[in-house]
Scaffold this motif. Structure first.
Motif, PDB file in Angstrom:
ATOM      1  N   TRP A  66     -82.972 -54.048  18.704  1.00  0.00           N
ATOM      2  CA  TRP A  66     -84.512 -54.029  18.391  1.00  0.00           C
ATOM      3  C   TRP A  66     -84.518 -52.432  17.681  1.00  0.00           C
ATOM      4  O   TRP A  66     -84.430 -51.331  18.051  1.00  0.00           O
TER       5      TRP A  66
ATOM      6  N   THR B  26     -89.274 -52.619  13.671  1.00  0.00           N
ATOM      7  CA  THR B  26     -89.245 -54.008  13.647  1.00  0.00           C
ATOM      8  C   THR B  26     -89.755 -54.413  14.843  1.00  0.00           C
ATOM      9  O   THR B  26     -90.151 -53.742  16.211  1.00  0.00           O
ATOM     10  N   LYS B  27     -90.233 -55.690  15.026  1.00  0.00           N
ATOM     11  CA  LYS B  27     -90.900 -56.607  16.114  1.00  0.00           C
ATOM     12  C   LYS B  27     -89.625 -56.896  17.066  1.00  0.00           C
ATOM     13  O   LYS B  27     -88.765 -57.257  16.790  1.00  0.00           O
ATOM     14  N   ARG B  28     -90.111 -56.625  18.461  1.00  0.00           N
ATOM     15  CA  ARG B  28     -89.274 -56.923  19.333  1.00  0.00           C
ATOM     16  C   ARG B  28     -89.065 -58.605  19.442  1.00  0.00           C
ATOM     17  O   ARG B  28     -90.176 -59.154  19.043  1.00  0.00           O
ATOM     18  N   ARG B  29     -88.093 -59.053  19.429  1.00  0.00           N
ATOM     19  CA  ARG B  29     -87.846 -60.485  19.598  1.00  0.00           C
ATOM     20  C   ARG B  29     -88.013 -61.201  20.986  1.00  0.00           C
ATOM     21  O   ARG B  29     -87.689 -60.650  21.746  1.00  0.00           O
TER      22      ARG B  29
END
Length: 335
Positions: A66, A70-73
């Protein structure tokens, strides 16, 4: 002649009490049930239903990198659903009142021991019917499939067991070396089991939690000799050619039994005691220690009891049997 119900029912009520006490004692002393507790799960069913719905989560989402900004997956929980029917088992005892009056050696209590043993047999026989995929009309009319729709052992279960499902074609059971070879082949395949997220299902420590080997008891001598061995040799003609030294089998328990089908006496099974979900389980509609369902009959309450001067004690148990995902179970087939 008028007969007081309390006097008439005294023997029946005494037997009912005896059964509850004897059942617990026989259950605690039953060595097969102790073995069964290692390999079969139990799920209490308090619902008033003839069929139970099961929802089985097979894998959590994986962690991933992460990075900043960026966006958490997110991942999803993989799951399967299936149904398990609740079955009814029953028996009963009927006796002549003269037998009751003439019982000077307490033979009626001995019958309670026999009934207790037969009640315990239900789970054991059902387990072996599922394990060997052999219908036993007295206990199971159909063998349940796993949560993935496959039999408990299947070469098609390759999405979890790369390289042949949870069936291994064995080397034989005539010699200790053959058994040891297949034992380590199974261990290797267990280490490669994947879940629905395609990640490793078992950790390296799974074997230290215990392994149960189930086999026909005619092979007990060979299995015992196999796991007493300390070395693996590459060539029987050259004993000095030692390929490897066995330092750890893991805690291994033998279950030599006469309950496996006679048509396949050389097939055996390897079961991981520490598997997160037991592959085969019992759904307990009534607790094993509960008193049996009883019907007390007296002359005034039953035409049959009056006509034949008999007494009755009736028993009933409700259990279901199912298969989840048998990822901790392996079948080693030998002709």
């Amino acid at each position: 002649m008028a007969i007081k119900a309390n006097a008439v029912n005294s023997r029946v009520k005494g037997l009912q009490f005896d059964y509850s006490e004897i059942f617990q004692n026989r259950l605690a002393a039953n060595t097969e049930m102790a073995m069964l507790n290692r390999v079969m799960g139990r799920i209490p069913n308090t619902l008033n239903a003839r069929e139970a719905d099961f929802h089985f989560f097979t894998a959590p989402p994986e962690f991933s990198l992460w990075e900043e900004g960026t966006k958490r997956r997110y991942g999803r929980l993989f799951d399967r659903t299936w149904k398990v029917p609740v079955l009814r088992y029953g028996t009963g005892i009927e006796w002549d009142r003269l037998d009751e009056e003439d019982d000077l050696t307490d033979r009626f209590r001995t019958q309670m021991e026999g009934i207790s043993d037969k009640a315990i047999e239900i789970e054991i026989e059902a387990y072996f019917a599922i394990l060997s995929n052999t219908v036993n009309p007295q206990y199971l009319k159909a063998i349940p499939l796993g949560a993935d729709g496959l039999p408990v052992f299947s070469a098609a279960r390759t999405n979890y067991f790369p390289g042949g499902g949870n069936i291994v074609v064995g080397s034989g059971v005539s010699t200790p070396a053959q058994i040891i070879t297949d034992y380590f082949r199974c261990r290797s395949r267990f280490k490669r089991v994947r879940d629905d997220a395609n990640t490793r299902y078992f950790g390296e420590g799974i074997f230290k939690k215990g392994i149960t080997l189930v086999f026909d008891d005619i092979h007990m001598k060979t299995f015992t000799e196999a796991f007493k061995a300390k070395t693996i040799q590459g060539n029987a003609a050259a004993p000095e050619n030692i390929v490897a030294t066995i330092t750890e089998f893991g805690p291994v328990t033998f279950w030599g039994t006469s309950r496996l089908p006679a048509i396949s006496p050389n097939t055996w099974y390897m079961i991981l005691d520490g598997q997160p979900e037991k592959g085969i389980f019992a759904l307990e509609r009534r607790d094993l220690g509960s008193e049996p369902e009883t019907i007390l009959k007296t002359e005034q309450e039953s035409d049959r009891a009056s006509d034949y001067d008999t007494r009755r004690l009736l028993f009933r148990k409700r259990l279901g049997f199912g298969v989840s995902l048998p990822l901790g179970m392996m079948q080693i087939t030998n002709v």
